[in-house]
Design an enzyme around this catalytic site. Structure first.
Site, PDB file in Angstrom:
ATOM      1  N   ARG A   1      43.088  19.552  45.518  1.00 49.12           N
ATOM      2  CA  ARG A   1      44.497  19.321  45.215  1.00 49.12           C
ATOM      3  C   ARG A   1      45.296  20.415  45.917  1.00 49.12           C
ATOM      4  NH1 ARG A   1      41.337  19.003  40.573  1.00 49.12           N
ATOM      5  NH2 ARG A   1      41.299  16.949  39.562  1.00 49.12           N
TER       6      ARG A   1
ATOM      7  N   LYS B   1      41.905  21.762  37.828  1.00 51.73           N
ATOM      8  CA  LYS B   1      42.625  21.065  36.768  1.00 51.73           C
ATOM      9  C   LYS B   1      42.014  21.431  35.416  1.00 51.73           C
ATOM     10  CE  LYS B   1      44.702  16.543  35.913  1.00 51.73           C
ATOM     11  NZ  LYS B   1      44.798  15.139  36.398  1.00 51.73           N
TER      12      LYS B   1
ATOM     13  N   HIS C   1      47.720  14.162  48.533  1.00 51.93           N
ATOM     14  CA  HIS C   1      46.686  13.597  47.662  1.00 51.93           C
ATOM     15  C   HIS C   1      45.923  12.487  48.361  1.00 51.93           C
ATOM     16  CE1 HIS C   1      45.432  14.491  43.593  1.00 51.93           C
ATOM     17  NE2 HIS C   1      45.158  13.219  43.392  1.00 51.93           N
TER      18      HIS C   1
END
Length: 237
Positions: free
Chosen positions: A89, A114, A185
């Site tokens: 990411r 994340k 992304h």
């Protein structure tokens, strides 16, 4: 809470009031006004609306955009390598430090993924390493040891590094948009799609992506061409 997230509830409320208090012309006028409101996503904010996986030709073409030996070009090739070959990411990419890259074994460690989870993953292709090594060597030529991999560059990339701190995620978005018709992304989606379509097991693809659930990984997979699928389909009859 953004105005965009409030717009739909507002419309529903006005619709209800227009039905209950049908004699009041205010609700009808407000209903029409809300219906005319459109939310536009500006590229400058770094919003990502694209949901596609790139072809091999498109991936290679994105690198070719940055073919010079200017600081920005070398840095941007290294950045694309991290996005396409590690599937990070953009927030993970900008946080990378040189200590996180294991050149000998072709590994990269994401310290804060994340959910603030750390993970060490292999680069999907060793082609990523020369881009990173070239950028590291160029940084070292300035005679000062750097901590962060992706920093800003001064004077339009011709001669001076910015402070030793991460470039912004919005800066990453702008670099990617200059590299081709895709969003950051999409590079992650491209890697996951290519891994799964090339025979990588779902658990391995999930591990690289850093997903807690395999179903999330599967949602990233994009079928690009019926001819590709035809060559992979197997039946028992």
């Amino acid at each position: 809470m953004s105005f965009q997230s409030l717009l739909q509830p507002m419309r529903q409320l006005v619709d209800t009031l227009a039905i209950v208090d049908y004699a009041n012309p205010v609700w009808e006028a407000l209903h029409k006004a809300l219906g005319r409101i459109k939310i536009h996503h500006s590229e400058s904010t770094g919003s990502e609306r694209s949901t596609k996986a790139l072809s091999v030709r498109e991936v290679l073409a994105s690198f070719d955009v940055w073919h010079q030996e200017k600081l920005t070009h070398v840095r941007n090739r290294a950045l694309l390598a991290v996005l396409f070959y590690a599937g990070l990411r953009r927030s993970e990419a900008v946080s990378l430090q040189w200590a996180d890259v294991d050149f000998a074994n072709g590994l990269v460690t994401v310290q804060h993924g994340k959910g603030d989870q750390a993970r060490t993953i292999p680069f999907a292709s060793q082609d990523a390493l020369p881009h990173l090594q070239r950028w590291q060597d160029l940084q070292a030529s300035f005679g000062v040891e750097r901590q962060y991999i992706f920093c800003s560059v001064k004077h339009k990339g011709d001669g001076e590094l910015g402070p030793d701190k991460p470039m912004s995620t919005n800066a990453v978005y702008k670099v990617v948009k200059q590299s081709g018709d895709f969003a950051p992304h999409d590079a992650r989606r491209t890697l996951i799609t290519d891994m799964l379509s090339s025979g990588t097991s779902l658990p391995d693809a999930q591990f690289v992506a850093g997903h807690a659930n395999g179903s999330t990984t599967m949602k990233y997979a994009k079928i690009k061409d019926a001819k590709d699928v035809r060559g992979r389909i197997k039946t028992s009859y």
